[in-house]
Design a protein around this motif. Structure first.
Motif, PDB file in Angstrom:
ATOM      1  N   GLY A 125       0.815  -1.208   0.000  1.00 55.67           N
ATOM      2  CA  GLY A 125       0.000   0.000   0.000  1.00 55.67           C
ATOM      3  C   GLY A 125       0.847   1.255   0.000  1.00 55.67           C
ATOM      4  O   GLY A 125       0.569   2.217  -0.727  1.00 55.67           O
ATOM      5  N   ALA A 126       1.903   1.259   0.806  1.00 59.55           N
ATOM      6  CA  ALA A 126       2.793   2.414   0.858  1.00 59.55           C
ATOM      7  C   ALA A 126       3.487   2.640  -0.482  1.00 59.55           C
ATOM      8  O   ALA A 126       3.732   3.779  -0.884  1.00 59.55           O
ATOM      9  N   TRP A 127       3.829   1.553  -1.161  1.00 62.76           N
ATOM     10  CA  TRP A 127       4.496   1.685  -2.470  1.00 62.76           C
ATOM     11  C   TRP A 127       3.612   2.457  -3.449  1.00 62.76           C
ATOM     12  O   TRP A 127       4.066   3.369  -4.132  1.00 62.76           O
ATOM     13  N   VAL A 128       2.333   2.096  -3.492  1.00 61.78           N
ATOM     14  CA  VAL A 128       1.415   2.761  -4.427  1.00 61.78           C
ATOM     15  C   VAL A 128       1.168   4.204  -3.998  1.00 61.78           C
ATOM     16  O   VAL A 128       1.066   5.103  -4.846  1.00 61.78           O
ATOM     17  N   LEU A 129       1.091   4.447  -2.694  1.00 63.17           N
ATOM     18  CA  LEU A 129       0.939   5.832  -2.240  1.00 63.17           C
ATOM     19  C   LEU A 129       2.159   6.663  -2.612  1.00 63.17           C
ATOM     20  O   LEU A 129       2.046   7.861  -2.912  1.00 63.17           O
ATOM     21  N   GLY A 130       3.335   6.038  -2.615  1.00 64.85           N
ATOM     22  CA  GLY A 130       4.523   6.743  -3.078  1.00 64.85           C
ATOM     23  C   GLY A 130       4.425   7.099  -4.550  1.00 64.85           C
ATOM     24  O   GLY A 130       4.819   8.201  -4.972  1.00 64.85           O
ATOM     25  N   GLU A 131       3.891   6.190  -5.360  1.00 67.17           N
ATOM     26  CA  GLU A 131       3.684   6.500  -6.785  1.00 67.17           C
ATOM     27  C   GLU A 131       2.644   7.609  -6.943  1.00 67.17           C
ATOM     28  O   GLU A 131       2.771   8.482  -7.825  1.00 67.17           O
ATOM     29  N   TRP A 132       1.615   7.567  -6.108  1.00 69.03           N
ATOM     30  CA  TRP A 132       0.600   8.631  -6.145  1.00 69.03           C
ATOM     31  C   TRP A 132       1.225   9.979  -5.814  1.00 69.03           C
ATOM     32  O   TRP A 132       0.946  10.980  -6.483  1.00 69.03           O
ATOM     33  N   LEU A 133       2.083  10.013  -4.804  1.00 71.77           N
ATOM     34  CA  LEU A 133       2.760  11.254  -4.432  1.00 71.77           C
ATOM     35  C   LEU A 133       3.576  11.782  -5.608  1.00 71.77           C
ATOM     36  O   LEU A 133       3.541  12.981  -5.924  1.00 71.77           O
ATOM     37  N   ARG A 134       4.276  10.905  -6.277  1.00 69.96           N
ATOM     38  CA  ARG A 134       5.104  11.314  -7.419  1.00 69.96           C
ATOM     39  C   ARG A 134       4.264  11.754  -8.607  1.00 69.96           C
ATOM     40  O   ARG A 134       4.753  12.434  -9.504  1.00 69.96           O
ATOM     41  N   THR A 135       2.988  11.396  -8.633  1.00 70.31           N
ATOM     42  CA  THR A 135       2.120  11.744  -9.750  1.00 70.31           C
ATOM     43  C   THR A 135       1.706  13.204  -9.738  1.00 70.31           C
ATOM     44  O   THR A 135       1.472  13.789 -10.804  1.00 70.31           O
ATOM     45  N   TRP A 136       1.621  13.815  -8.559  1.00 67.72           N
ATOM     46  CA  TRP A 136       1.063  15.172  -8.530  1.00 67.72           C
ATOM     47  C   TRP A 136       1.975  16.215  -7.873  1.00 67.72           C
ATOM     48  O   TRP A 136       1.889  17.406  -8.190  1.00 67.72           O
ATOM     49  N   LEU A 137       2.862  15.808  -6.968  1.00 70.08           N
ATOM     50  CA  LEU A 137       3.662  16.789  -6.237  1.00 70.08           C
ATOM     51  C   LEU A 137       4.649  17.480  -7.184  1.00 70.08           C
ATOM     52  O   LEU A 137       5.347  16.817  -7.951  1.00 70.08           O
ATOM     53  N   PHE A 138       4.710  18.809  -7.112  1.00 74.32           N
ATOM     54  CA  PHE A 138       5.592  19.609  -7.974  1.00 74.32           C
ATOM     55  C   PHE A 138       5.324  19.315  -9.456  1.00 74.32           C
ATOM     56  O   PHE A 138       6.233  19.095 -10.250  1.00 74.32           O
ATOM     57  N   THR A 139       4.070  19.310  -9.810  1.00 74.57           N
ATOM     58  CA  THR A 139       3.512  19.057 -11.158  1.00 74.57           C
ATOM     59  C   THR A 139       3.506  17.583 -11.533  1.00 74.57           C
ATOM     60  O   THR A 139       2.798  17.185 -12.441  1.00 74.57           O
ATOM     61  N   GLY A 140       4.280  16.743 -10.845  1.00 75.98           N
ATOM     62  CA  GLY A 140       4.183  15.300 -11.038  1.00 75.98           C
ATOM     63  C   GLY A 140       5.085  14.746 -12.125  1.00 75.98           C
ATOM     64  O   GLY A 140       5.418  15.420 -13.100  1.00 75.98           O
ATOM     65  N   PHE A 141       5.461  13.468 -11.925  1.00 77.82           N
ATOM     66  CA  PHE A 141       6.266  12.745 -12.914  1.00 77.82           C
ATOM     67  C   PHE A 141       5.941  11.255 -12.812  1.00 77.82           C
ATOM     68  O   PHE A 141       6.727  10.460 -12.311  1.00 77.82           O
ATOM     69  N   PRO A 142       4.743  10.838 -13.294  1.00 75.02           N
ATOM     70  CA  PRO A 142       4.352   9.422 -13.180  1.00 75.02           C
ATOM     71  C   PRO A 142       4.966   8.559 -14.277  1.00 75.02           C
ATOM     72  O   PRO A 142       4.279   7.860 -15.021  1.00 75.02           O
ATOM     73  N   TRP A 143       6.264   8.632 -14.392  1.00 69.07           N
ATOM     74  CA  TRP A 143       7.025   7.859 -15.379  1.00 69.07           C
ATOM     75  C   TRP A 143       7.597   6.644 -14.667  1.00 69.07           C
ATOM     76  O   TRP A 143       7.980   6.722 -13.502  1.00 69.07           O
ATOM     77  N   LEU A 144       7.665   5.494 -15.357  1.00 64.91           N
ATOM     78  CA  LEU A 144       8.251   4.276 -14.786  1.00 64.91           C
ATOM     79  C   LEU A 144       7.497   3.791 -13.547  1.00 64.91           C
ATOM     80  O   LEU A 144       8.097   3.312 -12.585  1.00 64.91           O
ATOM     81  N   LEU A 145       6.184   3.921 -13.565  1.00 68.40           N
ATOM     82  CA  LEU A 145       5.377   3.298 -12.517  1.00 68.40           C
ATOM     83  C   LEU A 145       5.418   1.784 -12.701  1.00 68.40           C
ATOM     84  O   LEU A 145       5.526   1.273 -13.821  1.00 68.40           O
ATOM     85  N   LEU A 146       5.294   1.042 -11.611  1.00 61.95           N
ATOM     86  CA  LEU A 146       5.300  -0.421 -11.701  1.00 61.95           C
ATOM     87  C   LEU A 146       4.252  -0.934 -12.668  1.00 61.95           C
ATOM     88  O   LEU A 146       4.498  -1.869 -13.439  1.00 61.95           O
TER      89      LEU A 146
END
Length: 493
Positions: A125-146
């Motif tokens: 669960g924490a892993w996915v929340l980390g990906e969620w954080l990377r998706t939007w914080l500072f405009t986001g960068f959801p690249w190379l998600l699992l």
């Protein structure tokens, strides 16, 4: 195999390896089965670490991931940003180090809050929340998600239900449960088997054709980025796209030129667009990426249409350092990379109406926007077809365009829509609602791709709900592992 202690240094080395393994799950390698292995390497021995050590392990994972998987940043800075090799290496390294901090913070917070109780659930669960954080914080960068790797894996049928983050969660759970199984907790095999076998029982189609197929032509000009924004580049672009349009068959319903196909503003391009419209068959439409400006001095990265087309789309989610310069007051003029000949873009408004072209309602995503699953899902709700135009020339001959293409395929699968993708030099393709590429052009060639795309109706569960249910489920799983803060009572003798 019982749970044993091992030196933190070994865990740090495994973290670097795990980051590289996630890169290998993505295009062009597509070794999707390495995803659970990477998570397992991170999970192994994790609860023996202090929060600070957990952050370091997460940071090293990020170094391995972005250092190997986002190496195309160097190409953009050095080859097209007019930056010398030493400075380009420094800026690329700075980017990698900064992106790795997202993983470090997420795993530090997890270790601070959670213990070994039900860790196989809370860690995933924490892993996915980390990906969620990377998706939007500072405009986001959801690249190379699992989850990006699983458009071709047995898990693909989960995508229309929960989207890319559901795929990430299942991958992470497979990794943590795999470690538990190796610890001789044999029960862990059952939930893994269920998660991977269940797709065989899931529906194969959530949407259906709305009408007959469209005949579509996607044009790939293959213009050198070095000359694009020069007078010569303007002439070459105009001649290339007008000639490719003129040579198309007469039965084409929709012609698409890529992002900023004509390196000029729309008002400057009106005579050229009028010539292009004159070349279209009656009832057909042309959509092109182009820059717009308004009376207030604002600039927009847009898609507009001529012929049988109504409406326009202005890019909503802009790329920092590509379409606008953060901290421009301090950075402008420091190095050539920050002085590229491009005006600062203004984001388009949210809730824009879709374009209607050739009798079809089209949802748009310009370039980078296609990597944002929820943004594309919002476009798909009222659209029969998804269109993405891009200028992937900035990636050069790196793996970037292939990773970008893989994410576009996943958007088609998530939403049960055809995605038509027109790019400057590749990958230009037509993708069906299962994520399968039905037609594509070779990279780095000047050509027109002619094929069919079917307008679709109906909504997948993911299109209806977006990623919120998976994010909430991930938060719930993480809560299951929270430390018990209640202090033990002394025993009475």
């Amino acid at each position: 195999m019982t749970e044993t202690r091992f030196p933190p240094a070994l865990g740090y080395l495994l973290a670097l390896v795990a980051g590289v393994l996630v890169t290998l799950t993505a295009s062009p390698f597509e070794l999707w089965w390495l995803g659970p292995v990477a998570v397992g390497l991170m999970y192994l021995g994790f609860h023996q670490l202090t929060p600070g050590q957990a952050a370091l392990k997460g940071w090293l994972f990020g170094i391995g991931l972005f250092g190997s998987g986002a190496s195309w940043v160097y190409v953009s800075i050095h080859d097209y940003g007019y930056t010398g090799m030493p400075l380009a290496v420094f800026l690329t390294s700075l980017f990698v180090v900064a992106m790795a901090l997202f993983v470090a913070v997420a795993l530090w917070l997890y270790r601070l809050l959670c213990g070994p109780r039900l860790a196989f659930l809370s860690f995933a669960g924490a892993w996915v929340l980390g990906e969620w954080l990377r998706t939007w914080l500072f405009t986001g960068f959801p690249w190379l998600l699992l989850g990006n790797a699983h458009v071709d894996s047995p898990l693909a049928a989960w995508a229309p239900i929960g989207g890319v983050y559901a795929l990430s969660l299942i991958t992470a759970l497979s990794g943590t449960l795999g470690v538990e199984f190796l610890r001789r907790r044999w029960w862990a095999a059952a939930p893994v088997a269920a998660l991977w076998i269940a797709p065989l029982l899931l529906p194969t189609a959530w949407t259906e054709p709305a009408r007959e197929p469209l005949r579509i032509a996607l044009l790939q000009g293959n213009l050198p980025q070095e000359i694009k924004w020069t007078e010569q580049g303007r002439r070459v672009a105009a001649n290339t796209y007008l000639e490719l349009t003129r040579e198309l068959p007469d039965d084409i319903d929709l012609v698409v030129w890529p992002e900023a196909a004509l390196p000029m503003f729309e008002d400057e391009a009106e005579p050229l667009l009028a010539r292009a419209q004159a070349q279209l068959a009656p009832g057909s439409a042309l959509l092109t990426g182009i820059l717009q400006r308004d009376d207030e001095g604002r600039y927009f990265n847009s898609v507009v249409g001529v012929g049988n087309a109504e409406g326009q789309y202005r890019k909503e989610h802009l790329v920092p350092f590509g379409e606008y310069l953060p901290l421009e007051r301090w950075l402008r003029g420091t190095i050539a990379f920050f002085d590229l000949p491009m005006p600062a873009m203004t984001p388009g408004p949210s809730g824009q109406l879709p374009i209607r072209a050739a009798g079809t309602v089209i949802g748009n995503a310009i370039c980078y926007e296609i990597i944002y699953a929820d943004l594309v899902a919002r476009r798909a709700i009222n659209a029969e077809l998804l269109l993405t135009v891009s200028n992937d020339t900035w990636f050069g001959e790196s793996i970037g365009p292939l990773q970008h293409m893989q994410m576009a395929r996943l958007r088609a699968l998530e939403n049960g829509r055809y995605v038509v993708r027109a790019t400057s030099n590749g990958v230009t393709a037509i993708i069906d609602p299962t994520g399968r590429v039905t037609a594509r052009l070779p990279q780095f060639e000047t050509a027109a791709l002619v094929g069919e795309a079917v307008p679709m109706q109906g909504l997948t569960p993911f299109t209806r709900t977006g990623s919120v249910p998976v994010w909430l489920l991930s938060a719930l799983l993480m809560l299951l592992g929270l430390h018990n803060r209640k202090q033990p009572q002394p025993q009475v003798q």
